[in-house]
Design an enzyme around this catalytic site. Sequence first.
Site, PDB file in Angstrom:
ATOM      1  N   ARG A  43       0.921  -1.162   0.169  1.00 19.17           N
ATOM      2  CA  ARG A  43       0.017  -0.042   0.024  1.00 19.17           C
ATOM      3  C   ARG A  43       0.695   1.126  -0.066  1.00 19.17           C
ATOM      4  NH1 ARG A  43      -3.057  -2.541  -1.995  1.00 19.17           N
ATOM      5  NH2 ARG A  43      -5.519  -3.806  -0.523  1.00 19.17           N
ATOM      6  N   GLU A  61      -2.787   7.914  -6.174  1.00 17.81           N
ATOM      7  CA  GLU A  61      -2.435   7.118  -7.816  1.00 17.81           C
ATOM      8  C   GLU A  61      -3.430   7.355  -9.218  1.00 17.81           C
ATOM      9  OE1 GLU A  61      -2.887   2.894  -7.093  1.00 17.81           O
ATOM     10  OE2 GLU A  61      -0.843   2.785  -5.769  1.00 17.81           O
ATOM     11  N   HIS A  81       0.237   0.061 -10.690  1.00 16.10           N
ATOM     12  CA  HIS A  81      -0.096  -0.835  -9.029  1.00 16.10           C
ATOM     13  C   HIS A  81      -0.945  -2.040 -10.004  1.00 16.10           C
ATOM     14  CE1 HIS A  81      -3.475  -0.829  -5.623  1.00 16.10           C
ATOM     15  NE2 HIS A  81      -2.689  -1.483  -5.536  1.00 16.10           N
TER      16      HIS A  81
END
Length: 531
Positions: free
Chosen positions: A236, A265, A283
């Site tokens: 994370r 993000e 990601h």
Amino acid sequence: MAPISIRAVLISESVDPRCRAILEENGIRVTEKTSMKKDELIAEIKDYDGLVVRSATKVTADVINAANNLKIIGRAGTGVDNVDVDAATKKGIIVMNTPSGNTISAAELTCALLMSLSRNVPQAAMSMKQGNWDRKKFMGAELFGKVLGIVGLGRIGKEVASRMQSFGMKTIGYDPITPPEVSASWGVEQMSLEQLWPQCDYITVHTPLMPSTVGLLNDETFAKCKKGVKVVNCARGGIIDEAALLRALESGQCGGAGLDVFVEEPPKDRSLVDHPNVISCPHLGASTKEAQARCGEDIALQIVDMVKGKKLVGAVNAQVLASTFSQESHQLIKLGEAVGAVLRSCSASKKPFSRVQIATKGDCMESCTGYMTSAVLVGLLSQDSGCCLNFINVLNLAKDTGIMVKHHLTHYVSDGAAEGVCKVELVADGCSFKASGSVHGGIPVLLELSDSVYRQPVALTGNLLFFKASASPQLLSSVAGLLAAEGVQIQSFSAPADGTGDLWFCVGVSSLLRDLSALKPLVKDAAQLSI
């Protein structure tokens, strides 16, 4: 636990088609609407019992409060950072994820970044595409013999350890939950973070994002590491302090970083992404065909198993429900709720509640210590909460309203008179009310009410009228006459074994009285309820 009814589910993001197929095969209506804005989701969600998301949908308190029928939020993946779990819990909504769906994919990406950091693979590939042939610039180092520190030894941390051990790395780690002897069985020596930092050539983090893990790697911890340590974060964004990481890279204290996640993000600040010693991905931890298929299928199967009353897997805010799927637990839950409801009725004029003490006796009660407390509280508070009360939110509600709750389990060998006993004491407005019950023949029964021990257990079903009075030969006939005048028939009568003093009597009736005050001339107190 009684099965939860899920008739309609909204899928707000692209998930594997198997998710929809499994839900529909089990009689659940599915609607797929992706890329909705917040206002669109708020308008849409009111019609659904379930919501399935991945990571893009932000299930905020506003969304949850607009969801009048919502019973479950299913996250097809690990972590629930995009769900307001506190708001869901307050509203009694189960939040569920798929804890093992992307384990292998996330572990493999971690290993890929570790190898890429050691041999500068992405940088060399990019240089080749630019027409260069620069062997010296991309001199690397072997992983063999190096020390890998794994912070977080759950499913993913374990899989990373086993894979990197194949490269000859020594694996050490830290985890506040996994016992050291367990991690030792798969080759990871546990130690404190203070011991871990100075030993590592590489560090990878696999923890959830929570207050205790925000900025886990920061200026202070980087200073304790070997000069040139390389770090990986596929967990994370925010576990590694991004500003501290940039400073460590600039000073050479950190020799390289592999980042799949960021605080924001996509990241607007490109300082880390553009740094020559950083390998970054958008990601991709769960971005494999296999992980997406597994997560989509897993969340659907978990919802179906819950709906069918088989089991509960992946619930992050409803662990108390995990042991409520047996027939015995159903009976004990009914007992707890019924005893709580009796005390609520008998203490109706004495508010607020200040303390609830629950004592369970008997070996059969050992497995119910968690949910019995919730069951009693649901029965006790259900008509006063102003919200949909269930096992998920009742403990929080009790705490918020200032009720002190205690539960005590006693082991004993039953004499055959009862299949375990649940005793509850309620303190309300300075007054104490007590009740004890059990399950006989699959039916919850009341054994005692505020020191009135019944000759025969009172079946806690149907319409029940309790009244407090001194025993007398005329009591029953007087009460029966009054009830008859109100059009109410007596179906059963239960009296305490001890006939002295003020006692609580129980009458099973055909219907509840319209006005309990009609009993005032005959009794000192009265209560009624339907179970």
